[in-house]
Design a protein around this motif. Structure first.
Motif, PDB file in Angstrom:
ATOM      1  N   GLU A  75       0.711  -1.333  -0.014  1.00 53.31           N
ATOM      2  CA  GLU A  75      -0.327   0.265  -0.170  1.00 53.31           C
ATOM      3  C   GLU A  75       0.674   1.398   0.020  1.00 53.31           C
ATOM      4  O   GLU A  75       1.128   1.417   1.195  1.00 53.31           O
ATOM      5  N   SER A 132       3.044  -1.467   4.973  1.00 47.83           N
ATOM      6  CA  SER A 132       1.420  -1.424   5.123  1.00 47.83           C
ATOM      7  C   SER A 132       1.356  -2.524   3.795  1.00 47.83           C
ATOM      8  O   SER A 132       1.791  -2.019   2.427  1.00 47.83           O
ATOM      9  N   ARG A 166      -2.071  -5.362   1.314  1.00 47.29           N
ATOM     10  CA  ARG A 166      -2.791  -5.687   1.832  1.00 47.29           C
ATOM     11  C   ARG A 166      -2.948  -6.968   1.078  1.00 47.29           C
ATOM     12  O   ARG A 166      -2.559  -7.004   0.034  1.00 47.29           O
TER      13      ARG A 166
END
Length: 201
Positions: A138, A154, A156
């Motif tokens: 991300e 981060s 996903r």
């Protein structure tokens, strides 16, 4: 590991060059057009393909220092322990894995973290299957208050849409081993520490 009829020394010289010479397992590999996030010694961040490593591998040991580069990984920026390249073995296939975030082209021995059910586990590319999800970076949002790339990492899970197996690739493939053990490649997270070698199929 050696091919039949080859000594370890012949195998090592023929199949890879290592920026920091040592006995390395050449198993998990990515293609030369794989895009990485790179930070140089001046702190400049840029995107580059694995072709960047060609001048490292072809240079004399004191000419180009791989240590000038950091590569984006799961936790931020990581140093490099080894860079290796080789040609595919005869009959060795490539695997193309597609998610909504893009494509990854790699050898079957390349380990990947996947989300399978509710569990994250590391599997080889040849064992990725329908229902698995790859971890996708991300990227920080634009703006003055946005953290720089490499901070507040981060990822996903993006579901695997398709896995294609192909043969006949004539180019080189590359293995980049990092101190942290992971690497962001084409925005997907991959592992880059050698696992137990087995004959590709």
């Amino acid at each position: 590991p050696t091919q039949e009829g080859q000594s370890l020394e012949t195998w090592a010289m023929r199949c890879y060059t290592c920026a920091y010479w040592r006995r390395c397992e050449v198993n998990s590999c990515l293609l030369n057009d794989t895009v990485l996030y790179v930070k140089d010694s001046a702190g400049q961040v840029f995107e580059a393909t694995l072709d960047l490593l060609e001048r490292v591998l072809d240079a004399d040991s004191n000419e180009v220092d791989i240590g000038q580069y950091r590569f984006l990984c799961r936790t931020g920026w990581t140093t490099t322990e080894a860079v290796l390249r080789r040609m595919l073995w005869e009959g060795e296939p490539l695997y193309q894995i597609r998610t909504r975030a893009g494509l990854l082209n790699l050898t079957g021995q390349q380990p990947l973290p996947v989300v399978r059910g509710l569990e994250e586990k590391v599997v080889l590319a040849k064992d990725v299957r329908a229902g698995d999800s790859l971890l996708v970076l991300e990227k920080p949002k634009l703006g003055k208050k946005a953290p720089p790339l490499g901070e507040s990492m981060s990822f996903r899970p993006f579901g695997v849409l398709e896995v294609r197996k192909s043969s006949g690739y004539q180019g080189r493939v590359y293995q980049l081993e990092t101190a942290e053990g992971t690497l962001v490649a084409n925005d997907h997270l991959v592992h880059c520490r050698g696992l137990q070698w087995e004959r590709p199929r």
